[in-house]
Design a protein around this motif. Sequence first.
Motif, mmCIF file in Angstrom:
data_model
loop_
_atom_site.group_PDB
_atom_site.id
_atom_site.type_symbol
_atom_site.label_atom_id
_atom_site.label_comp_id
_atom_site.label_asym_id
_atom_site.label_seq_id
_atom_site.Cartn_x
_atom_site.Cartn_y
_atom_site.Cartn_z
ATOM 1 N N GLU A 83 -10.163 2.453 -1.837
ATOM 2 C CA GLU A 83 -11.628 1.721 -1.420
ATOM 3 C C GLU A 83 -11.845 0.255 -1.792
ATOM 4 O O GLU A 83 -11.801 0.572 -3.367
ATOM 5 N N ASP B 160 -9.267 -18.787 6.805
ATOM 6 C CA ASP B 160 -9.579 -17.979 8.062
ATOM 7 C C ASP B 160 -8.910 -18.858 8.387
ATOM 8 O O ASP B 160 -8.872 -19.214 9.442
ATOM 9 N N ARG C 46 0.829 -1.362 0.052
ATOM 10 C CA ARG C 46 0.628 0.467 -0.161
ATOM 11 C C ARG C 46 0.989 1.674 -0.265
ATOM 12 O O ARG C 46 1.468 1.593 0.979
ATOM 13 N N ARG D 68 -9.541 -5.893 -1.436
ATOM 14 C CA ARG D 68 -9.658 -5.946 0.056
ATOM 15 C C ARG D 68 -8.233 -4.777 0.433
ATOM 16 O O ARG D 68 -7.291 -4.891 -0.828
ATOM 17 N N VAL D 69 -7.831 -4.240 1.456
ATOM 18 C CA VAL D 69 -7.202 -3.704 1.615
ATOM 19 C C VAL D 69 -6.744 -3.868 3.240
ATOM 20 O O VAL D 69 -7.661 -3.518 4.015
ATOM 21 N N SER D 70 -5.095 -3.573 3.496
ATOM 22 C CA SER D 70 -5.215 -3.385 4.916
ATOM 23 C C SER D 70 -4.115 -2.393 4.752
ATOM 24 O O SER D 70 -3.985 -1.644 4.295
ATOM 25 N N ALA D 71 -3.990 -2.158 6.221
ATOM 26 C CA ALA D 71 -2.516 -0.993 6.203
ATOM 27 C C ALA D 71 -1.695 -0.536 5.636
ATOM 28 O O ALA D 71 -1.192 -0.116 5.301
ATOM 29 N N ARG D 72 -1.334 -2.296 5.556
ATOM 30 C CA ARG D 72 0.281 -2.441 4.321
ATOM 31 C C ARG D 72 -0.014 -3.305 3.401
ATOM 32 O O ARG D 72 0.380 -2.947 2.149
ATOM 33 N N GLN D 73 -1.058 -3.409 2.805
ATOM 34 C CA GLN D 73 -1.496 -4.339 1.406
ATOM 35 C C GLN D 73 -2.908 -3.927 0.659
ATOM 36 O O GLN D 73 -3.486 -3.522 1.407
#
Length: 118
Positions: free
Chosen positions: A55, A117, A48, A80-85
Amino acid sequence: MSNDRDDPNTRYRHARMRVQTAVLMSRGGEAHPTDLVDISATGALLRRPLGWRGEPGQTWILDMIFGHDLHIHLEASVARVSARQIGMEYTLIPEDKQASLWELLGGYADTLETWKDD
């Protein structure tokens, strides 16, 4: 010993090939250089970029350079989005880039891997 097929949390996805290369992701007048974390037959995982405010559901153009002679330009949607990827899912691979992508992926193109998961 349990079998993955008996575990309800086990899912299958296209195998991911870890490869490092530069990626330029662009949308409208916005562009962000970043790095590829891994790539599969259906999508790519990117680092990211700082300042990126995208988004899930947005469509971006990805330009990936592999070595000196392979440039893959395609369209992908944010899955999908995370803080780093950022997980991207291909939405349009130009016909003239499909064979190059499959050749790059080699055996990864047809292989599924398990994941659970957590």
